[in-house]
Design a protein around this motif. Structure first.
Motif, mmCIF file in Angstrom:
data_model
loop_
_atom_site.group_PDB
_atom_site.id
_atom_site.type_symbol
_atom_site.label_atom_id
_atom_site.label_comp_id
_atom_site.label_asym_id
_atom_site.label_seq_id
_atom_site.Cartn_x
_atom_site.Cartn_y
_atom_site.Cartn_z
ATOM 1 N N ALA A 1 0.820 -1.632 0.065
ATOM 2 C CA ALA A 1 0.463 -0.052 -0.085
ATOM 3 C C ALA A 1 1.148 0.821 -0.388
ATOM 4 O O ALA A 1 1.794 1.255 1.193
ATOM 5 N N GLY A 2 0.711 2.048 -1.300
ATOM 6 C CA GLY A 2 1.726 3.419 -0.934
ATOM 7 C C GLY A 2 2.940 2.862 -1.510
ATOM 8 O O GLY A 2 4.046 4.193 -1.659
ATOM 9 N N ARG A 3 3.101 1.661 -1.790
ATOM 10 C CA ARG A 3 4.691 1.380 -2.331
ATOM 11 C C ARG A 3 4.728 2.004 -3.556
ATOM 12 O O ARG A 3 3.998 1.300 -5.181
ATOM 13 N N ARG B 1 -2.849 -2.172 -3.489
ATOM 14 C CA ARG B 1 -2.882 -0.413 -3.415
ATOM 15 C C ARG B 1 -1.149 0.447 -3.582
ATOM 16 O O ARG B 1 -0.992 1.107 -2.383
ATOM 17 N N ALA B 2 -0.132 -0.378 -4.401
ATOM 18 C CA ALA B 2 0.967 0.108 -4.610
ATOM 19 C C ALA B 2 0.744 1.324 -5.739
ATOM 20 O O ALA B 2 -0.668 1.653 -6.355
ATOM 21 N N VAL B 3 1.889 2.562 -5.770
ATOM 22 C CA VAL B 3 1.415 3.162 -6.412
ATOM 23 C C VAL B 3 2.357 3.231 -8.204
ATOM 24 O O VAL B 3 3.099 3.201 -7.828
ATOM 25 N N GLU C 1 9.040 8.875 -7.800
ATOM 26 C CA GLU C 1 8.036 8.535 -6.859
ATOM 27 C C GLU C 1 8.487 8.050 -5.181
ATOM 28 O O GLU C 1 8.136 8.390 -4.858
ATOM 29 N N ARG D 1 8.827 10.267 -2.243
ATOM 30 C CA ARG D 1 8.125 9.506 -0.534
ATOM 31 C C ARG D 1 9.382 9.659 0.613
ATOM 32 O O ARG D 1 10.495 8.726 0.590
#
Length: 207
Positions: A109-111, A140-142, A178, A182
């Motif tokens: 998630a968010g990775r 939910r990965a980026v 990215e 982050r």
């Protein structure tokens, strides 16, 4: 210099493997892009061929072997992930899907994730958009905008290989961007339970 880690997941079955070759080129390009941003990247390869039996055993028992646990932790702790699969029957390989099936829910998630694939014909390139990208969106990965596909003719030199190199560099720049913007993932708690004792006893952790 800031230090980040990249998990390089390759699901190629052969040795040598064009899937691993593509993964290595993407990883090298991403490392170069991060270096330009003042970030030192540590590349951590995860070759799924080496874990095939352990992945199946984990699906059956719910418990990873020590080598598979280390591979899963490599992905879980990485600042960015490169995920490269061969395309079989117009979709990702079963080994590729099964590995991400045994990864903890929410681990990506968010990775930032860069997706790529190899196949016997350029017609299989659409599998990246109708199969691989939706899978990582569900996790939910980026996923970076540029997905990289390599057919046999892309390794033959000339304009085709030059175009492949351009896609590799563009995707690597997107992943590097990215990763840089982050914060690093928090270290995983080695004693944290991902499944409650009640669920383990009832067998509710597996369908």
């Amino acid at each position: 210099m800031t230090r980040r880690t990249l998990a390089v997941v390759s699901a190629g079955l052969g040795r040598p493997s064009s899937t691993r070759l593509l993964a290595d080129q993407l990883a090298s390009a991403t490392r170069d892009e991060l270096a330009r941003a003042g970030v030192e990247a540590e590349l951590r390869p995860v070759e799924l061929r080496d874990h095939a039996h352990d992945v199946v055993n984990n699906l059956l028992t719910g418990f990873p072997s020590a080598p598979l646990r280390e591979a899963l932790e490599t992905v879980r702790a990485a600042d960015g992930v490169l995920a490269v699969t061969p395309i079989f029957n117009a979709s990702y390989s079963g080994l590729f899907k099964s590995f991400f099936d045994v990864l903890d829910s929410g681990a990506l998630a968010g990775r930032p994730v860069l997706i790529a694939a190899t196949g016997g014909t350029a017609r299989h390139s659409l599998a990246l958009e109708h199969a691989v990208r939706p899978m990582f969106a569900y996790l939910r990965a980026v996923v970076v905008p540029t997905a990289v596909f390599a057919a046999p003719e892309d390794w033959a030199g000339g304009a085709a290989e030059g175009a492949l190199r351009g896609r590799i560099v563009r995707a690597a720049a997107e992943l590097a961007d990215e990763v840089v913007r982050r914060p690093a993932p928090a270290p995983a708690d080695p004693f944290a339970l991902t499944t409650s004792f009640d669920d383990l006893l009832a067998g509710n952790d597996r369908p």
